[in-house]
Design an enzyme around this catalytic site. Structure first.
Site, PDB file in Angstrom:
ATOM      1  N   SER B  17      43.825  85.843  78.670  1.00 55.13           N
ATOM      2  CA  SER B  17      43.849  87.009  78.255  1.00 55.13           C
ATOM      3  C   SER B  17      42.836  87.847  78.938  1.00 55.13           C
ATOM      4  O   SER B  17      43.240  89.114  79.150  1.00 55.13           O
ATOM      5  CB  SER B  17      43.048  86.956  76.657  1.00 55.13           C
ATOM      6  OG  SER B  17      42.534  88.193  76.271  1.00 55.13           O
ATOM      7  N   ARG B  42      35.539  92.454  77.427  1.00 56.35           N
ATOM      8  CA  ARG B  42      35.481  91.907  76.219  1.00 56.35           C
ATOM      9  C   ARG B  42      36.097  92.815  74.842  1.00 56.35           C
ATOM     10  O   ARG B  42      36.523  92.397  74.110  1.00 56.35           O
ATOM     11  CB  ARG B  42      34.200  91.539  75.693  1.00 56.35           C
ATOM     12  CG  ARG B  42      34.001  90.361  74.682  1.00 56.35           C
ATOM     13  CD  ARG B  42      33.321  89.236  74.807  1.00 56.35           C
ATOM     14  NE  ARG B  42      33.284  88.621  73.757  1.00 56.35           N
ATOM     15  CZ  ARG B  42      32.399  87.342  73.663  1.00 56.35           C
ATOM     16  NH1 ARG B  42      31.976  86.956  74.653  1.00 56.35           N
ATOM     17  NH2 ARG B  42      32.472  86.932  72.577  1.00 56.35           N
ATOM     18  N   HIS B  45      39.801  92.985  75.202  1.00 52.19           N
ATOM     19  CA  HIS B  45      40.198  91.468  74.900  1.00 52.19           C
ATOM     20  C   HIS B  45      40.192  91.386  73.232  1.00 52.19           C
ATOM     21  O   HIS B  45      41.113  90.904  72.671  1.00 52.19           O
ATOM     22  CB  HIS B  45      39.259  90.438  75.315  1.00 52.19           C
ATOM     23  CG  HIS B  45      39.376  89.116  74.883  1.00 52.19           C
ATOM     24  ND1 HIS B  45      40.207  88.327  74.999  1.00 52.19           N
ATOM     25  CD2 HIS B  45      38.687  88.503  73.824  1.00 52.19           C
ATOM     26  CE1 HIS B  45      40.353  87.218  74.398  1.00 52.19           C
ATOM     27  NE2 HIS B  45      39.440  87.188  73.338  1.00 52.19           N
TER      28      HIS B  45
END
Lengths: 208, 208
Positions: B17, B42, B45
């Protein structure tokens, strides 16, 4: 009170937000039932992302089966604790087995994720009710397998895992199944979406 | 392990990912520091929403002040429990006063929201550290007032409230302040964004 508000100030903000949301998406959801519209409005309220009016899809039996499960006080099973914590005012049990003592061991033994293992633990514990997947595609795939094998008693699935690895595929697989479901097509989804759907279902009687 | 993964399978998915996220947004975040890029990766994500690479803005001192607070083990204060539950592996205290015994009474007395009242309770309790607002614009406005009046000791603010009523305005006000901050401009934000930022900060030492 309305949409989780517990003070007059909170209620005023939630009401104003709901009106704005309605004006932004009413053309996109006009063809849906009042209950379905209410669910999607709450998702958009919670995410401030109008794209959810396009990508949120429900099977025709999703609302009735989910409310039946809630009225009967059956369990709600979530993939992660963040989703569990966000669900308000349910008189039945909300279960999450991610931190169950056997989850990590089972995951390592079968080389599956912890969230997928938690679905198996739920099945061993005799779960019956609504499954709510707010994050993990692998947990959703696991639920589909367990239902197909007649091992898990699922009345409906809120399938809104998020991410670029497997999420879209897991939701497509759910849509192809016979399980009453709600999905967000594509990679988007997540905890606030899952929580909005379940809290909306719990409140549906009051809102109409 | 990496990004919350606790099994090999989970680690593999998180790694895959992260590579996809990087390929999708690397041109947008090339000008940022490695730490800032890591935080934004992040967020994307966690949300599967690349728009966060455009709307996430940090003051130049946000990362250093936040890491300093974390290294010193100061408190992390969240507006709601969902955000608190999502923060992993912090050796200091994570506080949330939304269910404190005095919060509702204070909110009603002052005609403010429950989340705003919870910020005042935190101040009464001697809070010092990072404030994380994942949902409530009124809580963020309250923090700005309390800092301006020198009543609250805030080292940095993660200001990512969500919604169409006040969220964008509260984040603009934070950007105009001298407080080290991260915001998501406009109405978008929410629990997964807040959690991604804090967990990224906690992990920054390991990731670099």
């Amino acid at each position: 009170m309305f949409m989780g508000a517990s003070t007059k100030k909170g209620y005023d903000i939630a009401s104003k937000s709901r009106k704005i949301v309605r004006s932004l998406i009413e053309n996109k959801i006009r063809h849906l039932s009042p209950q379905e519209r209410s669910i999607i409005e709450r998702i958009v309220h919670s995410t401030a992302d109008t794209e959810y009016a396009d990508i949120t899809k429900m099977s025709g039996d999703f609302v009735s089966e989910s409310i039946d499960s809630i009225v009967k006080g059956k369990d709600i099973l979530t993939d992660i604790n963040m989703v569990k914590v966000g669900i308000n005012k349910y008189f039945g049990d909300i279960k999450c087995y991610i931190n169950h003592e056997n989850t990590v061991e089972l995951a390592q033994k079968e080389n599956i994720t912890r969230t997928a293992a938690a679905m198996k633990i739920a099945m061993f514990e005799g779960f019956e009710g609504i499954v709510v997947i707010g994050n993990s595609p692998t947990a959703l795939f696991e639920v589909l397998n367990l239902v197909e094998d007649h091992e898990m008693k699922v009345q409906s699935v809120v399938g809104v895992p998020v991410g670029f690895v497997g999420a879209a595929e897991s939701k497509k697989a759910l849509q192809k199944s016979k399980i009453p479901h709600l999905v967000t097509e594509g990679p988007k989804g997540g905890t606030p979406v899952a929580v909005a759907v379940v809290n909306s279902l719990i409140n549906l009687k009051k809102e109409f």
